[in-house]
Motif scaffolding. Structure first.
Motif, mmCIF file in Angstrom:
data_model
loop_
_atom_site.group_PDB
_atom_site.id
_atom_site.type_symbol
_atom_site.label_atom_id
_atom_site.label_comp_id
_atom_site.label_asym_id
_atom_site.label_seq_id
_atom_site.Cartn_x
_atom_site.Cartn_y
_atom_site.Cartn_z
ATOM 1 N N GLU A 289 38.157 37.574 49.598
ATOM 2 C CA GLU A 289 38.580 37.118 48.274
ATOM 3 C C GLU A 289 39.619 36.005 48.387
ATOM 4 O OE1 GLU A 289 38.302 40.236 49.183
ATOM 5 O OE2 GLU A 289 36.644 40.922 47.929
ATOM 6 N N ALA A 290 40.578 36.168 49.288
ATOM 7 C CA ALA A 290 41.600 35.133 49.477
ATOM 8 C C ALA A 290 40.966 33.849 49.999
ATOM 9 C CB ALA A 290 42.677 35.627 50.430
ATOM 10 N N ALA A 291 39.983 33.980 50.888
ATOM 11 C CA ALA A 291 39.305 32.800 51.433
ATOM 12 C C ALA A 291 38.571 32.042 50.327
ATOM 13 C CB ALA A 291 38.325 33.219 52.527
ATOM 14 N N ARG A 292 37.936 32.745 49.412
ATOM 15 C CA ARG A 292 37.252 32.093 48.296
ATOM 16 C C ARG A 292 38.230 31.294 47.447
ATOM 17 N NH1 ARG A 292 34.693 37.087 45.542
ATOM 18 N NH2 ARG A 292 34.117 35.592 43.903
ATOM 19 N N VAL A 293 39.420 31.828 47.251
ATOM 20 C CA VAL A 293 40.441 31.119 46.470
ATOM 21 C C VAL A 293 40.868 29.842 47.193
ATOM 22 C CG1 VAL A 293 42.803 31.231 45.592
ATOM 23 C CG2 VAL A 293 41.272 33.190 45.293
ATOM 24 N N ASP B 33 48.684 38.242 47.547
ATOM 25 C CA ASP B 33 49.705 37.581 48.371
ATOM 26 C C ASP B 33 49.805 36.082 48.074
ATOM 27 O OD1 ASP B 33 50.448 39.875 49.958
ATOM 28 O OD2 ASP B 33 48.532 39.662 51.007
ATOM 29 N N LEU B 34 48.825 35.544 47.334
ATOM 30 C CA LEU B 34 48.792 34.102 47.070
ATOM 31 C C LEU B 34 49.704 33.752 45.900
ATOM 32 C CD1 LEU B 34 44.941 33.483 47.443
ATOM 33 C CD2 LEU B 34 46.717 33.441 49.212
ATOM 34 N N PRO B 35 50.324 32.568 45.929
ATOM 35 C CA PRO B 35 51.247 32.188 44.852
ATOM 36 C C PRO B 35 50.536 31.872 43.548
ATOM 37 C CG PRO B 35 50.973 30.382 46.391
ATOM 38 C CD PRO B 35 50.255 31.551 46.992
ATOM 39 N N ARG B 36 51.250 31.998 42.462
ATOM 40 C CA ARG B 36 50.717 31.757 41.126
ATOM 41 C C ARG B 36 50.160 30.339 41.005
ATOM 42 N NH1 ARG B 36 48.925 35.487 38.408
ATOM 43 N NH2 ARG B 36 47.206 34.060 38.032
ATOM 44 N N LYS B 37 50.799 29.378 41.657
ATOM 45 C CA LYS B 37 50.359 27.977 41.571
ATOM 46 C C LYS B 37 48.892 27.831 41.974
ATOM 47 C CE LYS B 37 50.942 23.608 44.054
ATOM 48 N NZ LYS B 37 51.645 22.917 45.154
ATOM 49 N N ILE B 38 48.503 28.485 43.058
ATOM 50 C CA ILE B 38 47.129 28.373 43.536
ATOM 51 C C ILE B 38 46.173 29.131 42.629
ATOM 52 C CG2 ILE B 38 45.583 29.098 45.415
ATOM 53 C CD1 ILE B 38 47.627 28.163 47.391
ATOM 54 N N LEU B 39 46.556 30.326 42.210
ATOM 55 C CA LEU B 39 45.691 31.123 41.341
ATOM 56 C C LEU B 39 45.472 30.442 39.997
ATOM 57 C CD1 LEU B 39 47.120 34.687 42.129
ATOM 58 C CD2 LEU B 39 45.029 33.631 43.017
ATOM 59 N N ASP B 40 46.523 29.826 39.459
ATOM 60 C CA ASP B 40 46.383 29.113 38.186
ATOM 61 C C ASP B 40 45.435 27.927 38.314
ATOM 62 O OD1 ASP B 40 48.066 30.880 36.954
ATOM 63 O OD2 ASP B 40 49.847 29.601 37.061
ATOM 64 N N ALA B 41 45.429 27.294 39.498
ATOM 65 C CA ALA B 41 44.608 26.090 39.702
ATOM 66 C C ALA B 41 43.122 26.413 39.818
ATOM 67 C CB ALA B 41 45.083 25.341 40.944
ATOM 68 N N VAL B 42 42.788 27.615 40.322
ATOM 69 C CA VAL B 42 41.377 27.928 40.566
ATOM 70 C C VAL B 42 40.754 28.825 39.499
ATOM 71 C CG1 VAL B 42 41.752 27.695 43.045
ATOM 72 C CG2 VAL B 42 41.833 29.968 42.018
ATOM 73 N N GLY B 43 41.561 29.465 38.665
ATOM 74 C CA GLY B 43 41.016 30.360 37.652
ATOM 75 C C GLY B 43 40.856 31.779 38.169
ATOM 76 N N GLU B 44 40.022 32.561 37.508
ATOM 77 C CA GLU B 44 39.836 33.962 37.883
ATOM 78 C C GLU B 44 39.126 34.078 39.226
ATOM 79 O OE1 GLU B 44 40.952 36.666 36.484
ATOM 80 O OE2 GLU B 44 41.986 35.443 34.973
ATOM 81 N N PRO B 45 39.742 34.755 40.207
ATOM 82 C CA PRO B 45 39.135 34.871 41.539
ATOM 83 C C PRO B 45 37.740 35.481 41.527
ATOM 84 C CG PRO B 45 41.432 35.524 41.630
ATOM 85 C CD PRO B 45 41.100 35.340 40.179
ATOM 86 N N ASP B 46 37.501 36.476 40.650
ATOM 87 C CA ASP B 46 36.194 37.140 40.653
ATOM 88 C C ASP B 46 35.090 36.266 40.062
ATOM 89 O OD1 ASP B 46 37.062 37.226 38.067
ATOM 90 O OD2 ASP B 46 36.838 39.395 37.804
#
Length: 355
Positions: free
Chosen positions: A222-226, A262-275
């Motif tokens: 999942e982290a790799a996909r992000v 474990d990933l920062p909000r900045k990266i998650l916000d940039a890519v959207g919902e991981p699933d």
């Protein structure tokens, strides 16, 4: 235990430049490096900040006929304009205030070797004409000097600017641009290199974890996909810094996995919902320690013929052996399982000094 992407990905390819990757865009760079390095041609390396331009330039010098002479870099954007001329060309005693003694410039210090003009696009246009003179006449003149001096150097320049646009705007000399752009090499941004992102991430994690004497961390699927979905505006430099941060902040766990949490909000916000992200691309499984034979599909993907493929493989193994042996030919030959005379012939064939 959850399978991680690095457990089923084939081993990453690292050119002797130190640039890690196996994407087709990077393969084009490796092919140019292999062909151009033994020549004396001027090279212009372009690419966004953080793509590894200096690594590539150092590899060009290391593989050149000038590899036993100095490699002298200078960042044209980091030195004030009024000081850059003296840094490049040197000055005579009394040429200006505080010039209490004569001093050679970078071109003189690099005699016989390579001068790397980093961020050439930042250079003031008044100095560009003097660089043009070095390229055309192979001579310089110290600040306050009374005449020219001959220099024998290879010039490699790099920039993250669009020099054609700078020429159009009148910020860069057209004649200098064409003199520098004899052999253009463009380093692609990280976002265009596909699964190289994961190869680099794991390489950085291994290095930083080893440095901190902790169990090596790995990315969960999942982290790799992000990470694959993130655009990496800071390129390889941003990824390296991010992996260093994770090697410090991620807590120890039996699995040693980095999770999405474990990933920062900045990266998650940039890519959207991981699933909602696409699955990881399929990769060839690797049996433990087993040799993976190249296939015709590999040649097709890399747009290579057999001879070119074999030449590049041989060149990389030679460079790796020489690096492992600190340049000692006898030891390198022993590592490769060949005679020293055979090694010398192969080096001569590539245009490299064998003594």
């Amino acid at each position: 235990m959850e399978e991680t992407p690095t457990q089923h990905m084939s081993g990453g390819c690292m050119d002797s430049s130190g640039i890690i990757g196996e994407s087709s865009t990077l393969a084009d760079v490796f092919r140019l490096l292999h062909k151009v390095a033994p020549t004396d041609s001027t090279v212009l390396v372009t690419g966004e900040s953080g793509t590894g331009k200096e690594l590539l330039v150092r590899a060009l010098h290391r593989r050149s006929l000038r590899n036993d002479k100095p490699f002298v870099p200078i960042n044209c954007g980091a030195i004030p304009r009024e000081l850059l001329e003296s840094e490049l060309f040197g000055h005579e005693k009394g040429a200006f205030t505080h010039a209490i003694r004569s001093k050679p410039g970078r071109f003189e210090l690099a005699e016989g070797g390579t001068v790397f003009l980093d961020e050439i696009g930042e250079m003031d246009i008044s100095l560009q004409v003097k660089i043009l003179r070095v390229l055309q006449e192979k001579e310089i003149e110290r600040v306050g000097g009374s005449g020219p001096k001959q220099v024998d150097v290879r010039i490699i320049a790099a920039t993250n600017r669009d020099l054609e646009e700078e020429v159009r705007l009148g910020h860069f000399r057209e004649d200098l641009y064409y003199r520098l752009n004899v052999i253009p090499i463009h380093l692609p941004p990280l976002r265009e290199r596909g699964q190289d992102i994961l190869l680099l991430a794991q390489s950085f994690l291994e290095r930083f974890c080893e440095k901190r004497m902790r169990k090596c961390l790995r990315l969960s699927s999942e982290a790799a996909r992000v990470l694959l979905a993130y655009p990496w505006p800071g390129n390889v430099r941003e990824l390296e810094n991010f992996m260093e941060r994770l090697s410090i902040l991620v807590d120890e766990s039996p699995e040693g996995l980095i999770q999405v949490s474990d990933l920062p909000r900045k990266i998650l916000d940039a890519v959207g919902e991981p699933d909602q992200l696409p699955p990881l691309p399929e990769a060839a499984p690797v049996s433990s320690g087993a040799f993976v034979w190249p296939t015709l599909e590999v040649l097709k993907q890399q747009n290579m013929g057999l001879r070119e493929f074999l030449d590049i493989v041989e060149a990389r193994l030679l460079d790796e052996a020489l690096e492992a042996a600190a340049g000692v030919r006898n030891q390198a030959a022993e590592i490769l399982g060949i005679k020293r005379t055979t090694l010398i012939e192969k080096l001569k064939k590539r245009g490299l000094k064998a003594d």
